[in-house]
Scaffold this motif. Structure first.
Motif, PDB file in Angstrom:
ATOM      1  N   ARG A   1       0.771  -1.212  -0.146  1.00  0.00           N
ATOM      2  CA  ARG A   1      -0.145  -0.108   0.099  1.00  0.00           C
ATOM      3  C   ARG A   1       0.958   1.091  -0.036  1.00  0.00           C
ATOM      4  O   ARG A   1       1.192   1.974   1.116  1.00  0.00           O
ATOM      5  CB  ARG A   1      -0.756   0.091   1.327  1.00  0.00           C
ATOM      6  CG  ARG A   1      -1.763  -1.233   1.293  1.00  0.00           C
ATOM      7  CD  ARG A   1      -2.761  -1.171   2.505  1.00  0.00           C
ATOM      8  NE  ARG A   1      -3.576  -2.324   2.771  1.00  0.00           N
ATOM      9  CZ  ARG A   1      -4.441  -2.562   3.539  1.00  0.00           C
ATOM     10  NH1 ARG A   1      -4.411  -1.660   4.583  1.00  0.00           N
ATOM     11  NH2 ARG A   1      -5.021  -3.749   3.850  1.00  0.00           N
ATOM     12  N   PRO A   2       1.476   1.642  -1.073  1.00  0.00           N
ATOM     13  CA  PRO A   2       2.354   2.788  -1.185  1.00  0.00           C
ATOM     14  C   PRO A   2       1.739   4.066  -0.613  1.00  0.00           C
ATOM     15  O   PRO A   2       0.559   4.484  -1.374  1.00  0.00           O
ATOM     16  CB  PRO A   2       2.700   2.651  -2.753  1.00  0.00           C
ATOM     17  CG  PRO A   2       1.714   1.881  -3.397  1.00  0.00           C
ATOM     18  CD  PRO A   2       1.412   1.068  -2.672  1.00  0.00           C
ATOM     19  N   ALA A   3       2.554   4.841   0.301  1.00  0.00           N
ATOM     20  CA  ALA A   3       1.895   5.848   0.591  1.00  0.00           C
ATOM     21  C   ALA A   3       2.865   6.548   1.591  1.00  0.00           C
ATOM     22  O   ALA A   3       4.007   5.977   2.060  1.00  0.00           O
ATOM     23  CB  ALA A   3       0.638   5.612   1.328  1.00  0.00           C
ATOM     24  N   ILE A   4       2.582   7.769   1.993  1.00  0.00           N
ATOM     25  CA  ILE A   4       3.295   8.488   2.829  1.00  0.00           C
ATOM     26  C   ILE A   4       2.500   8.869   3.985  1.00  0.00           C
ATOM     27  O   ILE A   4       1.504   9.926   3.616  1.00  0.00           O
ATOM     28  CB  ILE A   4       4.199   9.951   2.120  1.00  0.00           C
ATOM     29  CG1 ILE A   4       5.140   9.059   1.436  1.00  0.00           C
ATOM     30  CG2 ILE A   4       4.934  10.344   3.548  1.00  0.00           C
ATOM     31  CD1 ILE A   4       6.013  10.499   0.569  1.00  0.00           C
ATOM     32  N   HIS A   5       2.575   8.513   5.194  1.00  0.00           N
ATOM     33  CA  HIS A   5       1.564   8.947   6.390  1.00  0.00           C
ATOM     34  C   HIS A   5       2.087   9.832   7.579  1.00  0.00           C
ATOM     35  O   HIS A   5       3.294   9.618   7.877  1.00  0.00           O
ATOM     36  CB  HIS A   5       1.202   7.639   6.868  1.00  0.00           C
ATOM     37  CG  HIS A   5       0.651   6.532   6.134  1.00  0.00           C
ATOM     38  ND1 HIS A   5      -0.644   6.215   5.820  1.00  0.00           N
ATOM     39  CD2 HIS A   5       1.074   5.551   5.349  1.00  0.00           C
ATOM     40  CE1 HIS A   5      -1.216   5.440   5.119  1.00  0.00           C
ATOM     41  NE2 HIS A   5       0.080   4.697   4.590  1.00  0.00           N
ATOM     42  N   ALA A   6       1.416  10.636   7.784  1.00  0.00           N
ATOM     43  CA  ALA A   6       1.915  11.487   8.704  1.00  0.00           C
ATOM     44  C   ALA A   6       1.524  11.002  10.102  1.00  0.00           C
ATOM     45  O   ALA A   6       0.256  10.627   9.997  1.00  0.00           O
ATOM     46  CB  ALA A   6       1.395  13.045   8.311  1.00  0.00           C
ATOM     47  N   LEU A   7       2.136  11.277  11.144  1.00  0.00           N
ATOM     48  CA  LEU A   7       1.880  10.745  12.446  1.00  0.00           C
ATOM     49  C   LEU A   7       2.586  11.607  13.522  1.00  0.00           C
ATOM     50  O   LEU A   7       3.549  12.215  13.299  1.00  0.00           O
ATOM     51  CB  LEU A   7       2.162   9.380  12.640  1.00  0.00           C
ATOM     52  CG  LEU A   7       3.325   8.501  12.432  1.00  0.00           C
ATOM     53  CD1 LEU A   7       3.582   7.231  13.182  1.00  0.00           C
ATOM     54  CD2 LEU A   7       3.800   8.546  11.006  1.00  0.00           C
ATOM     55  N   THR A   8       2.498  11.471  14.838  1.00  0.00           N
ATOM     56  CA  THR A   8       2.961  11.837  15.780  1.00  0.00           C
ATOM     57  C   THR A   8       3.802  10.907  16.670  1.00  0.00           C
ATOM     58  O   THR A   8       3.004   9.748  17.238  1.00  0.00           O
ATOM     59  CB  THR A   8       2.002  12.801  16.670  1.00  0.00           C
ATOM     60  OG1 THR A   8       1.540  13.699  15.923  1.00  0.00           O
ATOM     61  CG2 THR A   8       2.873  13.379  17.904  1.00  0.00           C
ATOM     62  N   VAL A   9       4.872  11.034  17.128  1.00  0.00           N
ATOM     63  CA  VAL A   9       5.844  10.180  17.760  1.00  0.00           C
ATOM     64  C   VAL A   9       6.391  11.203  18.704  1.00  0.00           C
ATOM     65  O   VAL A   9       7.331  11.912  18.700  1.00  0.00           O
ATOM     66  CB  VAL A   9       6.820   9.605  17.021  1.00  0.00           C
ATOM     67  CG1 VAL A   9       7.625   8.550  17.998  1.00  0.00           C
ATOM     68  CG2 VAL A   9       6.318   8.688  15.903  1.00  0.00           C
ATOM     69  N   ASN A  10       6.376  10.720  19.978  1.00  0.00           N
ATOM     70  CA  ASN A  10       6.992  11.487  21.083  1.00  0.00           C
ATOM     71  C   ASN A  10       6.821  12.981  21.115  1.00  0.00           C
ATOM     72  O   ASN A  10       7.509  13.491  21.316  1.00  0.00           O
ATOM     73  CB  ASN A  10       8.394  11.061  21.357  1.00  0.00           C
ATOM     74  CG  ASN A  10       8.603   9.573  21.962  1.00  0.00           C
ATOM     75  OD1 ASN A  10       7.843   9.421  22.604  1.00  0.00           O
ATOM     76  ND2 ASN A  10      10.011   9.113  21.375  1.00  0.00           N
ATOM     77  N   GLY A  11       5.326  13.360  20.672  1.00  0.00           N
ATOM     78  CA  GLY A  11       5.084  14.652  20.479  1.00  0.00           C
ATOM     79  C   GLY A  11       5.743  15.223  19.453  1.00  0.00           C
ATOM     80  O   GLY A  11       5.510  16.925  19.170  1.00  0.00           O
ATOM     81  N   GLN A  12       6.308  14.534  18.507  1.00  0.00           N
ATOM     82  CA  GLN A  12       7.009  15.330  17.306  1.00  0.00           C
ATOM     83  C   GLN A  12       6.239  14.746  15.965  1.00  0.00           C
ATOM     84  O   GLN A  12       5.790  13.713  15.838  1.00  0.00           O
ATOM     85  CB  GLN A  12       8.550  14.980  17.157  1.00  0.00           C
ATOM     86  CG  GLN A  12       9.357  15.355  18.051  1.00  0.00           C
ATOM     87  CD  GLN A  12      10.792  15.024  18.230  1.00  0.00           C
ATOM     88  OE1 GLN A  12      11.089  13.836  18.491  1.00  0.00           O
ATOM     89  NE2 GLN A  12      11.502  15.741  17.703  1.00  0.00           N
ATOM     90  N   ALA A  13       6.194  15.793  15.117  1.00  0.00           N
ATOM     91  CA  ALA A  13       5.842  15.184  13.770  1.00  0.00           C
ATOM     92  C   ALA A  13       6.775  13.979  13.082  1.00  0.00           C
ATOM     93  O   ALA A  13       7.863  14.359  13.191  1.00  0.00           O
ATOM     94  CB  ALA A  13       5.740  16.346  12.839  1.00  0.00           C
ATOM     95  N   ALA A  14       6.088  13.157  12.389  1.00  0.00           N
ATOM     96  CA  ALA A  14       6.801  11.807  12.090  1.00  0.00           C
ATOM     97  C   ALA A  14       6.273  11.361  10.579  1.00  0.00           C
ATOM     98  O   ALA A  14       5.131  11.903  10.476  1.00  0.00           O
ATOM     99  CB  ALA A  14       6.871  10.811  13.053  1.00  0.00           C
ATOM    100  N   GLU A  15       7.056  10.663  10.095  1.00  0.00           N
ATOM    101  CA  GLU A  15       6.280   9.997   8.785  1.00  0.00           C
ATOM    102  C   GLU A  15       6.614   8.682   8.676  1.00  0.00           C
ATOM    103  O   GLU A  15       7.709   8.175   9.122  1.00  0.00           O
ATOM    104  CB  GLU A  15       6.812  10.799   7.569  1.00  0.00           C
ATOM    105  CG  GLU A  15       8.171  10.737   7.344  1.00  0.00           C
ATOM    106  CD  GLU A  15       8.970  11.612   6.198  1.00  0.00           C
ATOM    107  OE1 GLU A  15       8.036  12.245   5.644  1.00  0.00           O
ATOM    108  OE2 GLU A  15      10.015  11.826   6.306  1.00  0.00           O
TER     109      GLU A  15
END
Length: 248
Positions: free
Chosen positions: A200-214
């Motif tokens: 499922r090719p994609a770039i997902h934005a998320l939050t890790v330890n309060g920081q923006a992550a991908e």
């Protein structure tokens, strides 16, 4: 020219799909050769039954990667669920450096976690049970001790069973578990993860330890050449890199 690193996974190469291998060979000769590194994040083959399977097709794949490595491009390999039996013999033939299941690399200043990704699909309980066995010490030794012809039959039966099982599972079960994604990234203290496996090719934005992550997911090569290109200016995930016409 900017330094460049490429990532591919889930090619599922087999002698029955020369269109895929032809596209891989063109990629290695025309694009990857210009990079400083190439990472193969598992499931390079539809099935790998042992390094002693020295078929003409397997050797052609090894030769193509070795030709790339001989130009000075570093080629790294992480095992997938289809090719976890790749060992040092094939790695040497292909010019691969074998990496652990999870590894953090510095991608132009960004620590990045790499893996195949199947360990993140924890809602598929039956598969995870098999994975623990298959990645242990005794099961691979037992399988590799069997005659090559027997292993070939086991692999064929395994592919059929896998297709049947996948048809019964929901898409959510076969995808990664979000909490385990975050947990893995927190454990390794990174804000970028690259993996394959889910197709499922994609770039997902998320939050890790309060920081923006991908989280960057590589696609399979059944119908497309899915390639991730990373350089100091950023990332580019391409899902239509090649024309899969075998008659070109």
């Amino acid at each position: 020219m900017l330094p460049t690193t490429y990532f591919i996974s889930d090619l599922h190469l087999s002698a029955e799909r020369p269109d895929i291998s032809d596209c891989l060979f063109r990629f290695l000769q025309e694009q990857a050769v210009q990079a400083e590194a190439l990472y193969v994040l598992g499931d390079l083959f539809e099935a790998w039954i042992g390094d002693d399977d020295q078929s003409a097709f397997n050797l052609s794949v090894a030769d193509a990667f070795k030709a790339l490595a001989d130009t000075g491009v570093a080629v790294y390999f992480i095992h997938g669920n289809r090719d976890f039996l790749v060992r040092n013999t094939f790695a040497k033939q292909a010019g691969f450096t074998l990496l652990p299941e999870q590894v953090v690399v510095d991608l132009y200043g960004t620590p990045t976690l790499l893996m195949h990704g199947d360990e993140l699909c924890t809602r598929d309980v039956a598969y995870q049970k098999f994975r623990r066995k298959a990645r242990g010490w005794w099961w691979p030794r037992l399988v590799l001790a069997l005659p090559l012809s027997t292993r070939r039959k086991i692999a064929e039966n395994g592919r059929k069973t896998s297709k049947q099982n996948h048809a019964k599972l929901s898409m959510d079960i076969m995808d990664v578990t979000p909490q385990d994604v975050v947990k893995a990234m927190e454990t390794h203290q990174v804000t970028r993860l690259i993996h394959g496996h889910t197709h499922r090719p994609a770039i997902h934005a998320l939050t890790v330890n309060g920081q923006a992550a991908e989280r960057i997911v590589l696609g399979d090569w059944y119908d497309q050449g899915s390639i991730l290109k990373v350089d100091p200016n950023g990332i580019e995930l391409s899902n239509q890199a090649f024309n899969f016409s075998a008659n070109e």
